[in-house]
Design a protein around this motif. Structure first.
Motif, PDB file in Angstrom:
ATOM      1  N   UNK A 196       0.831  -1.211   0.000  1.00 54.27           N
ATOM      2  CA  UNK A 196       0.000   0.000   0.000  1.00 54.27           C
ATOM      3  C   UNK A 196       0.862   1.256   0.000  1.00 54.27           C
ATOM      4  N   UNK A 197       1.949   1.245   0.779  1.00 58.08           N
ATOM      5  CA  UNK A 197       2.838   2.408   0.823  1.00 58.08           C
ATOM      6  C   UNK A 197       3.468   2.679  -0.540  1.00 58.08           C
ATOM      7  N   UNK A 198       3.830   1.617  -1.251  1.00 57.12           N
ATOM      8  CA  UNK A 198       4.435   1.780  -2.573  1.00 57.12           C
ATOM      9  C   UNK A 198       3.433   2.344  -3.576  1.00 57.12           C
ATOM     10  N   UNK A 199       2.202   1.843  -3.542  1.00 55.43           N
ATOM     11  CA  UNK A 199       1.168   2.338  -4.455  1.00 55.43           C
ATOM     12  C   UNK A 199       0.848   3.799  -4.151  1.00 55.43           C
ATOM     13  N   UNK A 200       0.754   4.138  -2.872  1.00 51.92           N
ATOM     14  CA  UNK A 200       0.484   5.530  -2.492  1.00 51.92           C
ATOM     15  C   UNK A 200       1.620   6.449  -2.943  1.00 51.92           C
ATOM     16  N   UNK A 201       2.859   5.967  -2.839  1.00 49.45           N
ATOM     17  CA  UNK A 201       3.992   6.775  -3.305  1.00 49.45           C
ATOM     18  C   UNK A 201       3.940   6.965  -4.814  1.00 49.45           C
ATOM     19  N   UNK A 202       3.524   5.918  -5.534  1.00 48.33           N
ATOM     20  CA  UNK A 202       3.428   5.999  -6.992  1.00 48.33           C
ATOM     21  C   UNK A 202       2.382   7.035  -7.413  1.00 48.33           C
ATOM     22  N   UNK A 203       1.289   7.096  -6.664  1.00 48.65           N
ATOM     23  CA  UNK A 203       0.228   8.060  -6.959  1.00 48.65           C
ATOM     24  C   UNK A 203       0.340   9.302  -6.070  1.00 48.65           C
ATOM     25  N   UNK A 204       1.576   9.657  -5.741  1.00 48.70           N
ATOM     26  CA  UNK A 204       1.799  10.798  -4.855  1.00 48.70           C
ATOM     27  C   UNK A 204       1.163  12.085  -5.357  1.00 48.70           C
ATOM     28  N   UNK A 205       1.189  12.286  -6.671  1.00 47.57           N
ATOM     29  CA  UNK A 205       0.579  13.489  -7.227  1.00 47.57           C
ATOM     30  C   UNK A 205      -0.917  13.535  -7.005  1.00 47.57           C
ATOM     31  N   UNK A 206      -1.562  12.383  -7.082  1.00 47.11           N
ATOM     32  CA  UNK A 206      -3.004  12.322  -6.837  1.00 47.11           C
ATOM     33  C   UNK A 206      -3.327  12.590  -5.370  1.00 47.11           C
ATOM     34  N   UNK A 207      -2.455  12.111  -4.480  1.00 47.28           N
ATOM     35  CA  UNK A 207      -2.713  12.279  -3.044  1.00 47.28           C
ATOM     36  C   UNK A 207      -2.699  13.747  -2.638  1.00 47.28           C
ATOM     37  N   UNK A 208      -1.801  14.523  -3.254  1.00 50.88           N
ATOM     38  CA  UNK A 208      -1.694  15.938  -2.907  1.00 50.88           C
ATOM     39  C   UNK A 208      -2.625  16.835  -3.693  1.00 50.88           C
ATOM     40  N   UNK A 209      -3.405  16.228  -4.583  1.00 47.02           N
ATOM     41  CA  UNK A 209      -4.304  17.031  -5.411  1.00 47.02           C
ATOM     42  C   UNK A 209      -5.473  17.588  -4.593  1.00 47.02           C
ATOM     43  N   UNK A 210      -6.010  18.703  -5.061  1.00 44.68           N
ATOM     44  CA  UNK A 210      -7.196  19.273  -4.421  1.00 44.68           C
ATOM     45  C   UNK A 210      -8.453  18.491  -4.786  1.00 44.68           C
ATOM     46  N   UNK A 211      -8.353  17.622  -5.781  1.00 45.77           N
ATOM     47  CA  UNK A 211      -9.493  16.810  -6.200  1.00 45.77           C
ATOM     48  C   UNK A 211      -9.695  15.639  -5.244  1.00 45.77           C
ATOM     49  N   UNK A 212     -10.830  15.611  -4.568  1.00 49.02           N
ATOM     50  CA  UNK A 212     -11.124  14.511  -3.654  1.00 49.02           C
ATOM     51  C   UNK A 212     -11.246  13.201  -4.426  1.00 49.02           C
ATOM     52  N   UNK A 213     -11.748  13.278  -5.670  1.00 49.10           N
ATOM     53  CA  UNK A 213     -11.887  12.068  -6.487  1.00 49.10           C
ATOM     54  C   UNK A 213     -10.533  11.403  -6.703  1.00 49.10           C
ATOM     55  N   UNK A 214      -9.507  12.190  -7.065  1.00 48.16           N
ATOM     56  CA  UNK A 214      -8.172  11.632  -7.267  1.00 48.16           C
ATOM     57  C   UNK A 214      -7.611  11.082  -5.952  1.00 48.16           C
ATOM     58  N   UNK A 215      -7.858  11.782  -4.852  1.00 46.96           N
ATOM     59  CA  UNK A 215      -7.443  11.288  -3.529  1.00 46.96           C
ATOM     60  C   UNK A 215      -8.032   9.909  -3.257  1.00 46.96           C
TER      61      UNK A 215
END
Length: 324
Positions: A75-94
């Motif tokens: 899970x940590x690796x996948x979250x790091x891969x989608x790091x840009x989505x995590x920091x986005x203002x879009x809740x959908x991408x989060x």
């Protein structure tokens, strides 16, 4: 009278009431209680599969916490891969990044559970001593594989932007992630309850826990049921590891070994083969650890052992066992 209104399931309420009196500050008590409930739900995810496997298959799987570790690191690796989505203002991408991370942990945990059962556990059915030795060895191997893959440096776990921050309620500061963890755990518990009590598969699982020989005599392939239960338990453990990674935000390859003792304590307190008992044990352990850690920090590490000893002296088979 007590049994009529819930019996042993009132114990967490009793613990919370006693803690409220001892703590004295409602805001601190509420913060500790919410944190304890969130932690309890994550422990439930990790321990429920072990309880089912132990109750149905009579397997002492000391390698169960390896699924927790792999779930956390995947899970940590996948979250790091989608790091840009995590920091986005879009809740959908989060949300999508979080869903991908949890789904990856679940799929990896289920696949690893299938391999673990077929290759490691199957040859040592009905031999507890060999089960302990081989599953402990598997846990050590899993730790080394994690060390070789992700390294020995503590791994930082990113959180989705919408789960950061706190909510102020009556002077208490409640972390949004903890509230989210509680909701996820409650939904998974509801799903497991419906699976075990409202479906044909659940009926077979409960029957297998009570009397394996009778289920086999009726013509059902208990081996297939075992594989499915083992994979389900492994997937739940991996999901719990993914949630725990977000809870801690910093994980190491020793995570599995660290969680092994507390997961077994939860299962022993709750009773073998019982989802309700596992939930009860997980919430009691988490609340007790939080309250004691606040009131008497030096006793925090021993609180779970003392709780287990007290429960076993009162009920040797746990609070709500499905099997003895």
């Amino acid at each position: 009278m007590v049994e009529r209104f819930g019996g042993v399931f009132l114990l967490p309420v009793a613990i919370a009431i006693i803690a409220f009196v001892l703590i004295g500050a409602p805001s601190s008590w509420l913060t500790l209680t919410v944190a304890g409930l969130a932690m309890g739900m994550m422990l439930f995810l990790m321990a429920s599969g072990l309880s089912l496997v132990f109750g149905l298959m009579d397997v002492l799987n000391f390698g169960h916490s390896a699924f927790v570790s792999f779930g956390a690191f995947v899970a940590a690796s996948v979250l790091a891969y989608f790091g840009g989505w995590l920091g986005s203002e879009s809740i959908f991408l989060n949300i999508m990044a979080l869903v991908f991370a949890i789904a990856a942990a679940i799929v990896f945990g289920a696949a690893l559970g299938w391999f673990f059962e077929r290759v490691i556990v199957k040859p040592v059915y009905s031999d507890h001593l060999r089960q302990i030795l081989i599953t402990m060895g598997a846990l050590i191997v899993a730790e080394q594989l994690i060390l070789a893959t992700w390294g020995g440096t503590p791994t930082t776990v990113l959180r989705p932007n919408f789960l950061e921050g706190t909510i102020i309620v009556g002077g208490s500061s409640l972390e949004i992630f903890r509230l989210f963890a509680f909701i996820v755990g409650a939904v998974v518990y509801a799903g497991l309850y419906l699976l075990l009590n409202r479906t044909r598969m659940g009926l077979l699982i409960r029957a297998g826990v009570e009397n394996r020989e009778m289920v086999e005599a009726l013509g059902f392939k208990i081996d297939r049921l075992f594989i499915g239960v083992f994979m389900l338990g492994s997937a739940l453990a991996a999901m719990g590891g993914a949630m725990w990674a977000g809870y801690e935000t910093l994980i190491t390859p020793a995570l599995g070994a660290e969680m092994m003792v507390i997961v077994f304590i939860v299962v022993i307190i709750g009773g073998l083969g019982s989802i309700q008992g596992t939930l009860l044990g997980a919430i009691m352990v988490a609340l007790m650890q939080n309250y004691v850690g606040f009131l008497a920090p030096k006793l925090a590490l021993a609180s779970n052992m003392l709780l287990m000893m007290a429960i076993l002296l009162w009920r040797p088979y746990g609070l709500a066992p499905a099997v003895k």
